[in-house]
Scaffold this motif. Structure first.
Motif, PDB file in Angstrom:
ATOM      1  N   ALA A  48     -51.205 -53.116  -7.301  1.00 47.44           N
ATOM      2  CA  ALA A  48     -51.179 -52.194  -6.158  1.00 47.44           C
ATOM      3  C   ALA A  48     -51.033 -50.745  -6.600  1.00 47.44           C
ATOM      4  O   ALA A  48     -50.803 -49.868  -5.795  1.00 47.44           O
ATOM      5  N   ILE A  49     -51.192 -50.502  -7.904  1.00 46.35           N
ATOM      6  CA  ILE A  49     -50.828 -49.189  -8.436  1.00 46.35           C
ATOM      7  C   ILE A  49     -51.713 -48.083  -7.865  1.00 46.35           C
ATOM      8  O   ILE A  49     -51.245 -46.985  -7.590  1.00 46.35           O
ATOM      9  N   ARG A  50     -53.000 -48.390  -7.707  1.00 44.51           N
ATOM     10  CA  ARG A  50     -53.912 -47.414  -7.094  1.00 44.51           C
ATOM     11  C   ARG A  50     -54.789 -48.135  -6.084  1.00 44.51           C
ATOM     12  O   ARG A  50     -54.954 -49.354  -6.154  1.00 44.51           O
ATOM     13  N   GLU A  51     -55.372 -47.340  -5.174  1.00 45.70           N
ATOM     14  CA  GLU A  51     -56.167 -47.947  -4.116  1.00 45.70           C
ATOM     15  C   GLU A  51     -57.336 -48.757  -4.683  1.00 45.70           C
ATOM     16  O   GLU A  51     -57.669 -49.818  -4.167  1.00 45.70           O
ATOM     17  N   THR A 159     -42.416 -39.997  -7.164  1.00 44.66           N
ATOM     18  CA  THR A 159     -42.879 -39.895  -5.771  1.00 44.66           C
ATOM     19  C   THR A 159     -44.281 -40.457  -5.551  1.00 44.66           C
ATOM     20  O   THR A 159     -44.683 -40.685  -4.421  1.00 44.66           O
ATOM     21  N   PHE A 160     -45.041 -40.663  -6.650  1.00 48.43           N
ATOM     22  CA  PHE A 160     -46.395 -41.183  -6.491  1.00 48.43           C
ATOM     23  C   PHE A 160     -46.452 -42.697  -6.546  1.00 48.43           C
ATOM     24  O   PHE A 160     -47.460 -43.305  -6.239  1.00 48.43           O
ATOM     25  N   CYS A 161     -45.365 -43.345  -6.973  1.00 43.82           N
ATOM     26  CA  CYS A 161     -45.475 -44.710  -7.503  1.00 43.82           C
ATOM     27  C   CYS A 161     -44.930 -45.782  -6.568  1.00 43.82           C
ATOM     28  O   CYS A 161     -43.862 -45.658  -5.979  1.00 43.82           O
ATOM     29  N   VAL A 162     -45.659 -46.871  -6.515  1.00 44.42           N
ATOM     30  CA  VAL A 162     -45.359 -47.953  -5.604  1.00 44.42           C
ATOM     31  C   VAL A 162     -44.501 -49.036  -6.274  1.00 44.42           C
ATOM     32  O   VAL A 162     -43.947 -49.899  -5.606  1.00 44.42           O
ATOM     33  N   LEU A 259     -46.015 -42.897 -24.155  1.00 45.92           N
ATOM     34  CA  LEU A 259     -45.030 -42.087 -23.445  1.00 45.92           C
ATOM     35  C   LEU A 259     -45.724 -41.300 -22.331  1.00 45.92           C
ATOM     36  O   LEU A 259     -46.262 -40.210 -22.554  1.00 45.92           O
ATOM     37  N   PRO A 260     -45.709 -41.875 -21.121  1.00 47.86           N
ATOM     38  CA  PRO A 260     -46.426 -41.215 -20.027  1.00 47.86           C
ATOM     39  C   PRO A 260     -45.923 -39.794 -19.761  1.00 47.86           C
ATOM     40  O   PRO A 260     -44.733 -39.574 -19.584  1.00 47.86           O
ATOM     41  N   LEU A 261     -46.866 -38.871 -19.760  1.00 45.21           N
ATOM     42  CA  LEU A 261     -46.549 -37.467 -19.482  1.00 45.21           C
ATOM     43  C   LEU A 261     -46.712 -37.201 -17.984  1.00 45.21           C
ATOM     44  O   LEU A 261     -45.920 -36.479 -17.393  1.00 45.21           O
ATOM     45  N   GLN A 262     -47.743 -37.727 -17.405  1.00 50.45           N
ATOM     46  CA  GLN A 262     -48.142 -37.569 -15.989  1.00 50.45           C
ATOM     47  C   GLN A 262     -48.633 -36.166 -15.690  1.00 50.45           C
ATOM     48  O   GLN A 262     -49.687 -35.994 -15.092  1.00 50.45           O
ATOM     49  N   SER A 263     -47.855 -35.147 -16.072  1.00 48.71           N
ATOM     50  CA  SER A 263     -48.313 -33.766 -15.880  1.00 48.71           C
ATOM     51  C   SER A 263     -47.617 -32.879 -16.909  1.00 48.71           C
ATOM     52  O   SER A 263     -46.503 -33.172 -17.333  1.00 48.71           O
ATOM     53  N   ASP A 300     -50.129 -41.470 -20.242  1.00 51.15           N
ATOM     54  CA  ASP A 300     -50.789 -41.567 -18.936  1.00 51.15           C
ATOM     55  C   ASP A 300     -50.713 -40.198 -18.276  1.00 51.15           C
ATOM     56  O   ASP A 300     -49.674 -39.540 -18.343  1.00 51.15           O
ATOM     57  N   ILE A 301     -51.802 -39.823 -17.637  1.00 50.42           N
ATOM     58  CA  ILE A 301     -51.829 -38.545 -16.916  1.00 50.42           C
ATOM     59  C   ILE A 301     -52.431 -38.765 -15.538  1.00 50.42           C
ATOM     60  O   ILE A 301     -53.412 -39.495 -15.387  1.00 50.42           O
ATOM     61  N   ILE A 302     -51.798 -38.149 -14.545  1.00 48.31           N
ATOM     62  CA  ILE A 302     -52.352 -38.197 -13.187  1.00 48.31           C
ATOM     63  C   ILE A 302     -52.953 -36.826 -12.887  1.00 48.31           C
ATOM     64  O   ILE A 302     -52.287 -35.806 -13.063  1.00 48.31           O
ATOM     65  N   VAL A 303     -54.212 -36.825 -12.484  1.00 51.57           N
ATOM     66  CA  VAL A 303     -54.815 -35.553 -12.062  1.00 51.57           C
ATOM     67  C   VAL A 303     -54.923 -35.533 -10.546  1.00 51.57           C
ATOM     68  O   VAL A 303     -55.124 -36.562  -9.904  1.00 51.57           O
ATOM     69  N   VAL A 330     -56.247 -41.528 -18.092  1.00 44.30           N
ATOM     70  CA  VAL A 330     -56.236 -40.552 -17.001  1.00 44.30           C
ATOM     71  C   VAL A 330     -56.468 -41.264 -15.672  1.00 44.30           C
ATOM     72  O   VAL A 330     -57.354 -42.117 -15.564  1.00 44.30           O
ATOM     73  N   PHE A 331     -55.670 -40.914 -14.688  1.00 48.15           N
ATOM     74  CA  PHE A 331     -55.813 -41.501 -13.359  1.00 48.15           C
ATOM     75  C   PHE A 331     -55.924 -40.405 -12.316  1.00 48.15           C
ATOM     76  O   PHE A 331     -55.183 -39.427 -12.372  1.00 48.15           O
ATOM     77  N   ARG A 332     -56.845 -40.593 -11.365  1.00 42.42           N
ATOM     78  CA  ARG A 332     -56.888 -39.675 -10.229  1.00 42.42           C
ATOM     79  C   ARG A 332     -55.791 -40.095  -9.269  1.00 42.42           C
ATOM     80  O   ARG A 332     -55.665 -41.287  -8.969  1.00 42.42           O
ATOM     81  N   TYR A 333     -55.049 -39.148  -8.796  1.00 41.21           N
ATOM     82  CA  TYR A 333     -53.961 -39.474  -7.884  1.00 41.21           C
ATOM     83  C   TYR A 333     -54.500 -40.300  -6.701  1.00 41.21           C
ATOM     84  O   TYR A 333     -55.521 -39.971  -6.114  1.00 41.21           O
ATOM     85  N   SER A 334     -53.777 -41.355  -6.382  1.00 45.22           N
ATOM     86  CA  SER A 334     -54.169 -42.242  -5.289  1.00 45.22           C
ATOM     87  C   SER A 334     -52.973 -42.396  -4.343  1.00 45.22           C
ATOM     88  O   SER A 334     -51.865 -42.703  -4.786  1.00 45.22           O
ATOM     89  N   ARG A 335     -53.189 -42.136  -3.057  1.00 45.30           N
ATOM     90  CA  ARG A 335     -52.076 -42.217  -2.091  1.00 45.30           C
ATOM     91  C   ARG A 335     -51.638 -43.648  -1.897  1.00 45.30           C
ATOM     92  O   ARG A 335     -52.451 -44.504  -1.549  1.00 45.30           O
ATOM     93  N   ARG A 336     -50.363 -43.900  -2.116  1.00 46.73           N
ATOM     94  CA  ARG A 336     -49.830 -45.248  -1.985  1.00 46.73           C
ATOM     95  C   ARG A 336     -48.911 -45.327  -0.780  1.00 46.73           C
ATOM     96  O   ARG A 336     -48.023 -44.492  -0.619  1.00 46.73           O
ATOM     97  N   PRO A 337     -49.113 -46.338   0.056  1.00 51.30           N
ATOM     98  CA  PRO A 337     -48.331 -46.428   1.288  1.00 51.30           C
ATOM     99  C   PRO A 337     -46.828 -46.450   1.031  1.00 51.30           C
ATOM    100  O   PRO A 337     -46.362 -47.138   0.122  1.00 51.30           O
TER     101      PRO A 337
HETATM  102  N1  5AD Z   1     -52.074 -42.620  -8.363  1.00 47.20           N
HETATM  103  C1  5AD Z   1     -52.655 -42.487  -9.579  1.00 47.20           C
HETATM  104  N2  5AD Z   1     -52.113 -42.961 -10.697  1.00 47.20           N
HETATM  105  C2  5AD Z   1     -50.923 -43.593 -10.602  1.00 47.20           C
HETATM  106  N3  5AD Z   1     -50.144 -44.157 -11.514  1.00 47.20           N
HETATM  107  C3  5AD Z   1     -49.059 -44.668 -10.902  1.00 47.20           C
HETATM  108  N4  5AD Z   1     -49.116 -44.438  -9.584  1.00 47.20           N
HETATM  109  C4  5AD Z   1     -50.272 -43.757  -9.364  1.00 47.20           C
HETATM  110  C5  5AD Z   1     -50.890 -43.231  -8.208  1.00 47.20           C
HETATM  111  N5  5AD Z   1     -50.334 -43.335  -7.011  1.00 47.20           N
HETATM  112  C6  5AD Z   1     -50.461 -44.146 -12.945  1.00 47.20           C
HETATM  113  C7  5AD Z   1     -49.366 -43.463 -13.754  1.00 47.20           C
HETATM  114  C8  5AD Z   1     -48.707 -44.620 -14.447  1.00 47.20           C
HETATM  115  C9  5AD Z   1     -49.870 -45.567 -14.637  1.00 47.20           C
HETATM  116  C10 5AD Z   1     -49.510 -46.980 -14.923  1.00 47.20           C
HETATM  117  O1  5AD Z   1     -50.561 -45.470 -13.417  1.00 47.20           O
HETATM  118  O2  5AD Z   1     -49.958 -42.591 -14.680  1.00 47.20           O
HETATM  119  O3  5AD Z   1     -48.091 -44.256 -15.666  1.00 47.20           O
END
Ligand code: 5AD
Length: 446
Positions: A48-51, A159-162, A259-263, A300-303, A330-337
């Motif tokens: 369920a991590i991303r849509e 705050t982004f994570c489910v 080591l996830p940086l995220q940003s 891991d990076i979220i853009v 790299v992951f595009r930010y995905s809105r999680r309920p």
């Molecule tokens: N949107 C995009 N990427 C996400 N991750 C976690 N939640 C989200 C989200 N809502 C990414 C983070 C995490 C990896 C497993 O998935 O980068 O480290």
């Protein structure tokens, strides 16, 4: 015997969970099949991590619905994170599903499947349950490398994570149970374990007496016959000097750190509730490289996190460059309920996310290639894990820093050997090398 077909999406922990399910059901006379059409029970282990992960599951469930149309006795179950989080939506969008259960209920999978086969209405099980170490494995599980879950859950509340909502509170397995599981794996031929946890470096603080990952490394290191220890995923927030020291001092722990940086922007990190700053992250990387100069990092990076500006993004690129990661996801930010970021204003447009995604990858590829080039000429320890994907006759393995190396080792090395390979060439996704001094190579199998 009844036939079970398993479909697994998502992270390594899901793969591990699927194996446990196969093992538990095998004890009840279910045998695994690769053929969905031949199965009596199909279980889909979800993410369920991303849509996008959820979309994949629904399209698979659509396929399975057609299968079930011709075979009404077929039982279809949905398990894992999406099952835990969205049981209502699963049943609404996929009414053919007979069983929905979350990862806390895995220990009871046999009973749940039996109920689903008997009862006309869908069986739902998404409550909390005590943590149990399941050691049942499918018979085909003997292999060189294995995942071992050491803790479940996460209490970080990024705050982004489910995940805190899908896998619950942090619960660690006792060291003795973990060591016993690893001893069993090694007895069957396993040489490398990856210790798994959502925040693996928070391991042990919930146990009585409390312990930590450094201590667990030492215990696992003592398992005779095991060659390598890896672990994932760590959070910079919990990275202690003790762990850094253990990475240097415990011989079997490999020089590879995810080591996830995220940003790379403090403003974004704060809004993500990550609990560290860019400076702190860089300080940790420096400390780890000082302890172990060969340390390779992946991240891991979220853009496109809500409110991410061009300047924030530029700060991320700068950190990628500065750390020189071996590998960047790299992951595009995905809105999680239900997560705070989902309702933040200033959501970033898709085309901006796509553009930033491409730009991070560009920088990541450049610094990754430079890291690879740097390895040319070096002799590295390689655990041989199979034939090379490309050419027949070549062997393939991984370095301790987690790089793929292909080399000509015909007749001189076999799967499972730990050998030394001199790197002759650095390609985009792998290294090429030559076996060096085979007479001196450490070969556990001989
Ligand atoms: N949107 C995009 N990427 C996400 N991750 C976690 N939640 C989200 C989200 N809502 C990414 C983070 C995490 C990896 C497993 O998935 O980068 O480290």
């Amino acid at each position: 015997m009844a036939k079970l077909h398993l479909i697994t999406y998502g992270c390594q922990m899901n793969e591990y969970d699927s194996e446990r399910v196969a093992g538990l059901l095998r004890e009840r006379q279910y045998e695994l099949t690769d053929d969905a059409a031949a199965a009596d029970v199909i279980l889909v282990n979800t993410c369920a991590i991303r849509e996008k992960a959820e979309d994949k599951v629904f399209s698979k469930l659509g396929e399975l619905r057609r299968l079930k149309a011709g075979r009404p006795d077929l039982v279809i179950g949905v398990m894992g994170c999406m099952a835990q989080l969205q049981q209502g939506m699963v049943l609404r969008r996929a009414p053919q599903v007979d069983l929905v259960f979350g990862s806390p209920a895995i220990a009871r999978v046999a009973e749940l499947v039996e109920r689903a086969r008997r009862e006309p209405r869908p069986v739902l099980e998404t409550g909390e349950a005590p943590l149990v170490k399941i050691t049942a494995k499918p018979p085909s599980a003997a292999r060189l490398k294995a995942f071992v879950t050491v803790m479940e859950g996460c209490e970080k509340h990024c705050t982004f994570c489910v995940v805190p909502r899908t896998r619950g509170r942090e619960r660690s397995h006792p060291p003795a149970a973990i060591v016993a599981e690893i001893e069993g794996l090694v007895a069957e031929g396993c040489r490398e374990v990856t210790l798994l946890g959502q925040t693996v470096n928070a391991y042990g603080r919930d146990l009585t007496p409390p312990t930590d990952l450094a201590e667990l490394f030492a215990r696992v290191n003592d398992v005779a016959g095991l060659e390598r220890i890896r672990f994932t995923t760590s959070n910079p927030y919990n990275l202690t000097p003790r762990l850094i020291r253990a990475m240097r001092e415990v011989p079997k722990v490999c020089e590879w750190f995810h080591l996830p940086l995220q940003s790379g922007s403090d403003r974004v990190l704060e809004r993500m509730n990550r609990g560290y700053t860019r400076a702190r992250y860089l300080e940790l990387v420096d400390a780890l490289r000082e302890a172990e100069p060969a340390m390779a990092f992946s991240t891991d990076i979220i853009v496109g996190f809500p409110g991410e500006t061009e300047a924030d993004f530029a700060a991320t690129l700068e950190v990628v460059e500065r750390v020189a990661f071996d590998n960047v996801f790299v992951f595009r930010y995905s809105r999680r309920p239900g997560t705070p970021a989902a309702t933040m204003p200033e959501q970033v447009a898709d085309d901006v996310k796509a553009d930033r995604n491409r730009r991070v990858l560009e920088v990541a590829q450049r610094v990754g290639a430079a890291r690879s080039a740097h390895l040319r000429g070096r002799t590295m320890e390689v655990l041989v894990d199979g034939a090379s994907r490309r050419s027949t006759g070549e062997l393939s393995g991984r370095t301790r820093c987690n790089r793929v190396v292909n080399f000509d080792g015909q007749g001189r090395a076999a799967v499972g050997d730990v050998v030394h390979v001199r790197v002759t060439d650095a390609l985009p996704h792998s290294l090429r090398g030559m076996l060096t001094t085979p007479e001196e190579a450490v070969c556990w199998s001989k």
